[in-house]
Enzyme design. Sequence first.
Site, PDB file in Angstrom:
ATOM      1  N   HIS A   1      -8.885   4.011   8.075  1.00 12.79           N
ATOM      2  CA  HIS A   1      -9.440   2.741   7.614  1.00 12.79           C
ATOM      3  C   HIS A   1     -10.893   2.563   8.034  1.00 12.79           C
ATOM      4  O   HIS A   1     -11.668   1.932   7.314  1.00 12.79           O
ATOM      5  CB  HIS A   1      -8.609   1.568   8.143  1.00 12.79           C
ATOM      6  CG  HIS A   1      -7.422   1.245   7.290  1.00 12.79           C
ATOM      7  ND1 HIS A   1      -6.186   1.823   7.483  1.00 12.79           N
ATOM      8  CD2 HIS A   1      -7.278   0.419   6.216  1.00 12.79           C
ATOM      9  CE1 HIS A   1      -5.337   1.356   6.587  1.00 12.79           C
ATOM     10  NE2 HIS A   1      -5.973   0.505   5.806  1.00 12.79           N
TER      11      HIS A   1
ATOM     12  N   ASN B   1       0.838  -1.209   0.000  1.00 19.34           N
ATOM     13  CA  ASN B   1       0.000   0.000   0.000  1.00 19.34           C
ATOM     14  C   ASN B   1       0.871   1.256   0.000  1.00 19.34           C
ATOM     15  O   ASN B   1       0.767   2.117   0.878  1.00 19.34           O
ATOM     16  CB  ASN B   1      -0.940  -0.011   1.201  1.00 19.34           C
ATOM     17  CG  ASN B   1      -2.205   0.791   0.934  1.00 19.34           C
ATOM     18  OD1 ASN B   1      -2.322   1.481  -0.074  1.00 19.34           O
ATOM     19  ND2 ASN B   1      -3.152   0.718   1.856  1.00 19.34           N
TER      20      ASN B   1
END
Length: 505
Positions: free
Chosen positions: A374, A343
Amino acid sequence: MAITTACTGFTVLQPISEIINLPLDQVNFVVCQLFALVTAFWFRLYLHPSKTSPFIRHVVATLLGLYLALFCFGWYALHFLVQSGLAYGVMIFTGVEHMHRYCFVVTMGYLTFCQITRVYVFDYAMYSADFTGPMMVITQKITTLAFEIHDGMTKREEHLKPTQKYLAVRKMPSLLEYLSYNCNFMGILAGPTCSYNDYIGFIEGKCYEPKHLESNGKENGKLKQSDPSPKWDVIQKLCTCAVSLMVYMVIYTAYPTGYVIDDSFMASNPFYIQVLYLYISMLALRPKYYFIWTLADAINNAAGFGFNGYNTDGTPKWNRISNLNVLDIEFATSFKMFLDNWNIQTALWLKRVCYERCPYNPTAATFLLSALWHGVYPGYYLTFITGIVMTKAARAVRHNVRQHFLSSATLKLIYDVITWACTQIAICYTVVPFVLLTVGPSLKFYRSWYCCLHLICLLLILVLPVKSRHSHEKQPQQQQNSVQASEHNCISTPDNNFNRKQKAT
């Protein structure tokens, strides 16, 4: 074509969803990404900057992006416009001196509000392709742009780092440019995040003009007069997508992560079998992310976005906005190496808006921001709090142990094998709550392991000395510039100082 009030958008693909036994939102997502891939080739060939004005390219990219969002998420796609509109209002009506802070609070606040309502008001278990996923990427873009505008319009050149000089935005974007950056069809569903200057350079056809530097900071002397073709890179990435999807659908179905806390499984299998099962399960889970991120990268490349100069042999590189390096992830021999290649664009975002600017304990602040970004599932916070401890312990071990194994190739090989195994187990142990989501199952898993890795890491942090953050900042200026130039020209690799201290999942 009917649109439902749920997050699944258009229902025209419902028969396909039933035939292949997959949720409609996932089918819509994949079909829209494949449509975006085909459209990207058309966009590069028929709306090339040499044939079309930037205005037309902005309009087409934005309208196509909004259509894909509507197709996938129905009227929930309006949240993308609301979030973008609120942030743009803050940018326009707030002084640039504090605009980046207000924009950060408003954007993250709206994202968190949507995540809370989605999880705790509507459907706690609805985890697949939901509308807050694209909002997470839009949040990254909005906040990144706000900080880039702040740097470009309030700071003097000598007060900016080389990378910040390149990223700095010197004038306020128009509404069309802003919406195109946030909601273009190439990245609205799965990203990745990119800098505003890179995106505008792509739209205006300027991304191929300058000579490009190699990753070591040296010019290779090659200046192509015609646009390099992304064809082979796109084909290679699509093959990676196909393999990843097959591995995920075949192996992960047989080895789901949730089984690690099954009472009968834990009672009937020795501990080493449980560890092996967990590794296989996580190994099979990661290809889901490989598929999503690699397909998103291929879409951008097909449109002509993501060019990153040339290799020493003259072949073009298309990794400027890549999000991962699969082999380096699977064969990582340190926590740092794993995080460097996972990521990547999110790691760069965390670095630029938090780590580089946080005056107090930037490592912990970066992990907590990543957890908040998140979502609101408790498992995220358990994972990232564990990640703080793991990161500090891994850094302590590396600084104190690694040099003793570099005297011979045999010792180095032994060290690499041991650290590979330890890294893979540590990663699996850390991210189990991220997969299980809730508190009860996550704590049940950690109790089944007697929280052993938590205790070991805390002991290592207390016993082993670690270099302070400031010792890294005292490196010679020439070395700093080399590292920063490397990031400038290979944006997929965060700089070394950040990678020692940062984790993003």
